[in-house]
Design a protein around this motif. Structure first.
Motif, PDB file in Angstrom:
ATOM      1  N   ASP A  81       0.828  -1.215   0.000  1.00  0.00           N
ATOM      2  CA  ASP A  81       0.000   0.000   0.000  1.00  0.00           C
ATOM      3  C   ASP A  81       0.855   1.254   0.000  1.00  0.00           C
ATOM      4  OD1 ASP A  81      -2.714  -0.843   0.070  1.00  0.00           O
ATOM      5  OD2 ASP A  81      -2.335  -1.618   2.087  1.00  0.00           O
ATOM      6  N   TYR A  82       1.882   1.186   0.851  1.00  0.00           N
ATOM      7  CA  TYR A  82       2.783   2.333   0.980  1.00  0.00           C
ATOM      8  C   TYR A  82       3.411   2.653  -0.373  1.00  0.00           C
ATOM      9  CZ  TYR A  82       7.337   4.450   1.857  1.00  0.00           C
ATOM     10  OH  TYR A  82       8.444   5.238   1.784  1.00  0.00           O
ATOM     11  N   SER A 102       2.461   1.762  -3.451  1.00  0.00           N
ATOM     12  CA  SER A 102       1.552   2.188  -4.518  1.00  0.00           C
ATOM     13  C   SER A 102       1.029   3.603  -4.258  1.00  0.00           C
ATOM     14  CB  SER A 102       0.416   1.175  -4.719  1.00  0.00           C
ATOM     15  OG  SER A 102      -0.555   1.337  -3.729  1.00  0.00           O
ATOM     16  N   SER A 103       0.777   3.943  -2.993  1.00  0.00           N
ATOM     17  CA  SER A 103       0.295   5.297  -2.695  1.00  0.00           C
ATOM     18  C   SER A 103       1.391   6.330  -2.946  1.00  0.00           C
ATOM     19  CB  SER A 103      -0.187   5.385  -1.247  1.00  0.00           C
ATOM     20  OG  SER A 103      -1.316   4.550  -1.080  1.00  0.00           O
ATOM     21  N   ALA A 163       1.544   6.813  -6.568  1.00  0.00           N
ATOM     22  CA  ALA A 163       0.406   7.626  -7.022  1.00  0.00           C
ATOM     23  C   ALA A 163       0.624   9.097  -6.683  1.00  0.00           C
ATOM     24  CB  ALA A 163      -0.886   7.108  -6.393  1.00  0.00           C
ATOM     25  N   LEU A 164       1.156   9.346  -5.496  1.00  0.00           N
ATOM     26  CA  LEU A 164       1.401  10.736  -5.082  1.00  0.00           C
ATOM     27  C   LEU A 164       2.366  11.433  -6.024  1.00  0.00           C
ATOM     28  CD1 LEU A 164       1.825  10.996  -1.201  1.00  0.00           C
ATOM     29  CD2 LEU A 164       0.008  11.946  -2.630  1.00  0.00           C
ATOM     30  N   ASN A 191      -7.188  -0.264   3.672  1.00  0.00           N
ATOM     31  CA  ASN A 191      -7.069   0.394   2.363  1.00  0.00           C
ATOM     32  C   ASN A 191      -7.927  -0.246   1.259  1.00  0.00           C
ATOM     33  OD1 ASN A 191      -5.958   2.803   2.023  1.00  0.00           O
ATOM     34  ND2 ASN A 191      -3.953   2.116   1.324  1.00  0.00           N
ATOM     35  N   GLU A 210      -9.062   5.222  -3.655  1.00  0.00           N
ATOM     36  CA  GLU A 210      -7.745   5.797  -3.950  1.00  0.00           C
ATOM     37  C   GLU A 210      -7.808   7.255  -4.380  1.00  0.00           C
ATOM     38  OE1 GLU A 210      -5.954   3.361  -6.924  1.00  0.00           O
ATOM     39  OE2 GLU A 210      -5.819   1.641  -5.578  1.00  0.00           O
ATOM     40  N   LEU A 266      -3.961   9.464   0.145  1.00  0.00           N
ATOM     41  CA  LEU A 266      -2.666   8.930  -0.309  1.00  0.00           C
ATOM     42  C   LEU A 266      -1.538   9.459   0.577  1.00  0.00           C
ATOM     43  CD1 LEU A 266      -3.117   9.401  -4.189  1.00  0.00           C
ATOM     44  CD2 LEU A 266      -3.345   7.272  -2.884  1.00  0.00           C
ATOM     45  N   ASP A 285      -1.641   7.456   3.604  1.00  0.00           N
ATOM     46  CA  ASP A 285      -1.066   6.122   3.382  1.00  0.00           C
ATOM     47  C   ASP A 285       0.456   6.158   3.482  1.00  0.00           C
ATOM     48  OD1 ASP A 285      -3.552   5.114   2.814  1.00  0.00           O
ATOM     49  OD2 ASP A 285      -3.314   5.142   0.636  1.00  0.00           O
ATOM     50  N   ALA A 286       1.018   7.240   2.944  1.00  0.00           N
ATOM     51  CA  ALA A 286       2.479   7.317   2.882  1.00  0.00           C
ATOM     52  C   ALA A 286       3.099   7.775   4.203  1.00  0.00           C
ATOM     53  CB  ALA A 286       2.896   8.267   1.762  1.00  0.00           C
TER      54      ALA A 286
END
Lengths: 253, 419
Positions: free
Chosen positions: B25-26, B28-29, B32-33, B119, B124, B130, B133-134
């Motif tokens: 998750d970390y 992918s987020s 994405a960021l 998540n 998303e 996001l 998430d990070a």
């Protein structure tokens, strides 16, 4: 009690009250009559402090306090009560809640303790019965769906509960049948005493058969043009406002 | 990209995923960021809310104490209180004497299996989701096992400190036929940035009573979310309350995954002075026979600004859906601003839906009438205009919360200026 000197007031740039003088002593009942557009309702609004009614000159004192310098709610707490000709409907605020807030605001001003819900309910029920409104009117929204006559009786109920020192009744008789008129008049008469004064604004003499005035004033074009005792009202009833001149006769026809 | 976001990414890369099951998750987020353009006023989701207060901000957090603060009191409320300070969980979770079937555990201490819905409920699309998430290392997992009714409210407290960044996470699992009450309470007015995101997985016949108080004001920046998944015959009762600050945004999402589930959502906002509050709700009726009732009401004074976007999406197969959404507003000042956009998007043909939005102003005639009876201006305004807010407060099943909110909100309203 009430002293008005050379009062001038306007609404939206139009001067309606044009140098009005009136002296009301404790315990007196003054009737103000006059043709349409004379400024009868305007006088009540100006004294109550309604927004949009601007004082241009003169003075008005209640119990020697400058009425015109007070906020609307302060005037009410000082003892002024205006029974409206067209009371506004306020859905969502119960009559009971509204009157309790009102009574307690005025009690606070007098240094009295606020009434509890139960204490208030008791006096509200009595007042409600006195003006012959069903008790469920206490629970309904303020004036919500009330008929014209019920609204007038609701005004008198508030007057009974608030115990003002000066009551201005703005055409409290308009739109009433004889029975309702009697209820309103009885409500007023029950409150008459040596310390409470009334200004009864009316178009017709009829109400004055039930509420006997000490003085009758004729208001025309923003001024009191004639004053007398109760017989003046009878005279107007018979003769109309012809003595004011031709224009008024037509306005009143 | 904004300077603030650049620092977020740098810090996230420094600290890495807080626990092994969050690594995917970390990553992918974070990815994405890096690829998400910083929203401008042309970005639909941020059309009415400016990100200016945050975009050039220096990432705070360094050297701020994580000592427990004075917890805000809700009189007569007997709750389990869990506090986050400066992105840190400061409450010792081991102290609670919990009944069998109720677990409250720090996120880093749960297994991958226990975290299976992490998540998966929060969409998303939320930029600050996001970010959370990070960056969010602190989090709590609440699990109420099947058939367990837990009556003590669990209260999460975000009480912000000057110069802090608070990124926190909550994951709640309400088992089959289980019941629980969760309160998320955020307060603060000092310079800080807050993202707190919560996910609720309500299993079949489960019942969740939820409260979120986003009472951030002045310099406290806030962008958070709460996200719900409702299985068959489950029930959600949620009360959201927002104040406004330089930037405050709450994203709420709900998805029905089983039939005959119901949700009652009441949201309130009272905004004074130059406050901003942005409430976004999305309800996904993905299956048939579910019912949503959503009431959103607000009062906006002075130069404050409210934005409400409420979307109800009824999927093709979601027959027999009942959905009602309304947004009522009172505008106290000509300088205030309310943007409201209730949206119904319906792809099924046998549904009953209604939506509406109104913006009213003070009724001057009614106000005069009350004043002429000696009632003070502030009291008259409460009598006339607080009723529609009070109605929603009266719906709150938890008495101490109901009484606390009545006093808090009527007091806040009484101080708001009418112009």
């Amino acid at each position: 009690m009430l002293s008005i000197n050379n009062l001038t007031a306007k609404v939206e740039d139009k001067t309606i009250i044009k140098g009005l003088n009136l002296e009301v002593k404790p315990g007196e009942v003054h009737a103000i009559m006059g043709p349409n557009g004379a400024g009868k309702s305007t006088l009540g609004y100006v004294l109550s402090g309604r927004e949009g009614y601007e004082v241009e000159g003169g003075s008005a004192t209640l119990n020697n306090n400058d009425l015109l310098d007070m906020d609307i709610e302060e005037r009410a707490r000082e003892g002024l009560f205006l029974a409206f000709q067209y009371p506004v409907e306020i859905p969502g605020v119960s009559n009971m809640e509204f009157m309790k807030e009102s009574v307690n605001a005025i009690r606070e001003q007098r240094g009295e303790d606020a009434l509890s819900a139960a204490e208030f309910l008791k006096i509200a029920k009595d007042a409600c019965k006195q003006v012959q409104l069903p008790l469920d009117f206490l629970k309904r929204g303020v004036n919500e769906g009330f008929s014209g006559g019920e609204k007038k009786r609701n005004e008198i109920m508030q007057m009974i509960l608030l115990k003002p020192t000066l009551c201005i009744l703005d055409e409290s008789d308009s739109g009433l049948d004889v029975d309702a008129l009697q209820v309103v008049a009885n409500g007023v008469n029950s409150q008459r005493d040596a310390n409470r004064s009334f200004i009864v604004v009316t178009h017709y003499q009829r109400l004055l058969d039930y509420i006997k005035p000490d003085f009758v004033h004729i208001l025309a074009d923003g001024k009191i043009v004639k004053s007398g005792d109760a017989s003046l009202a009878l005279e107007v009833e018979k003769e109309g406002y012809a003595f004011l001149g031709k224009g008024y006769e037509e306005a009143n026809a | 990209m904004s300077q603030w976001l650049e620092q977020v990414i740098a810090q996230a890369e420094r600290q890495g995923a807080p626990v092994s099951w969050r690594e995917a998750d970390y990553a992918s987020s974070l990815d994405a960021l890096k690829n998400t353009p910083w929203p401008t006023r042309k970005t639909e989701a941020w059309r009415n809310t400016s990100l200016t207060p945050i975009e050039a901000k220096k990432l705070l957090s360094d050297g701020v104490s994580t000592a427990s603060t004075q917890i805000p009191v809700i009189a007569q409320l007997d709750s389990i209180d869990i506090e986050f300070v400066n992105s840190t969980l400061v409450t010792d979770l081991a102290q609670f004497n919990l009944p069998a079937g109720v677990d409250i555990v720090a996120l880093e201490n749960i297994s991958e299996q226990q975290a299976s819905s992490f998540n998966t409920i929060k969409p998303e699309k939320h930029l600050f989701g996001l970010v959370n998430d990070a960056l969010a290392t602190a989090g709590v997992w609440v699990n109420v096992a099947d058939d367990v009714e837990f009556h003590t409210p669990i209260r999460f407290i975000h009480h912000v400190q000057d110069g802090s960044e608070n990124h926190t996470r909550i994951l709640v699992n309400i088992g089959r036929n289980a019941k629980a009450t969760i309160i998320e309470q955020g307060e603060g007015h000092v310079d800080s940035v807050n993202t707190s995101f919560s996910e609720y997985d309500v299993k079949a016949k489960g019942e969740l009573h939820h409260y979120r108080f986003a009472m951030f004001t002045d310099k406290t920046l806030h962008a958070g979310g709460c996200h719900f998944k409702l299985a068959e015959s489950s029930y959600l009762n949620s009360t959201l309350v927002g104040f406004g600050s330089a930037l405050s945004r709450l994203d709420t999402d709900l998805i029905y995954t089983g039939e005959h589930a119901n949700a009652d959502i009441n949201a309130l906002y009272l905004l004074a002075e130059g406050e901003n509050f942005d409430l976004q709700t999305t309800i996904e009726h993905a299956v048939p026979n579910c019912t949503t009732t959503e009431n959103v009401r607000g009062i906006v004074g002075d130069k404050a600004k409210a934005n409400f976007n409420g979307r109800i999406h009824i999927h093709r197969d979601a027959q027999k859906t009942l959905a009602e959404l309304n947004n009522r507003n009172l505008l106290l000042s000509r300088r205030g601003q309310i943007n409201t956009k209730p949206e119904l998007e319906i792809y099924a043909d046998d549904v009953k839906c209604a939506h509406g939005a109104t913006i009213a102003e003070i009724d001057e005639q009614a106000l005069y009438y009350l004043l002429s009876r000696g009632i003070s201006r502030s009291q008259a305004l409460i009598l006339l205009n607080f009723g529609f807010i009070q109605e929603l407060i009266n719906d709150i099943p938890l008495t101490p919360v109901r009484e606390w909110l009545t006093e808090l909100l009527s007091g806040r309203f009484a101080k708001m200026e009418v112009k």
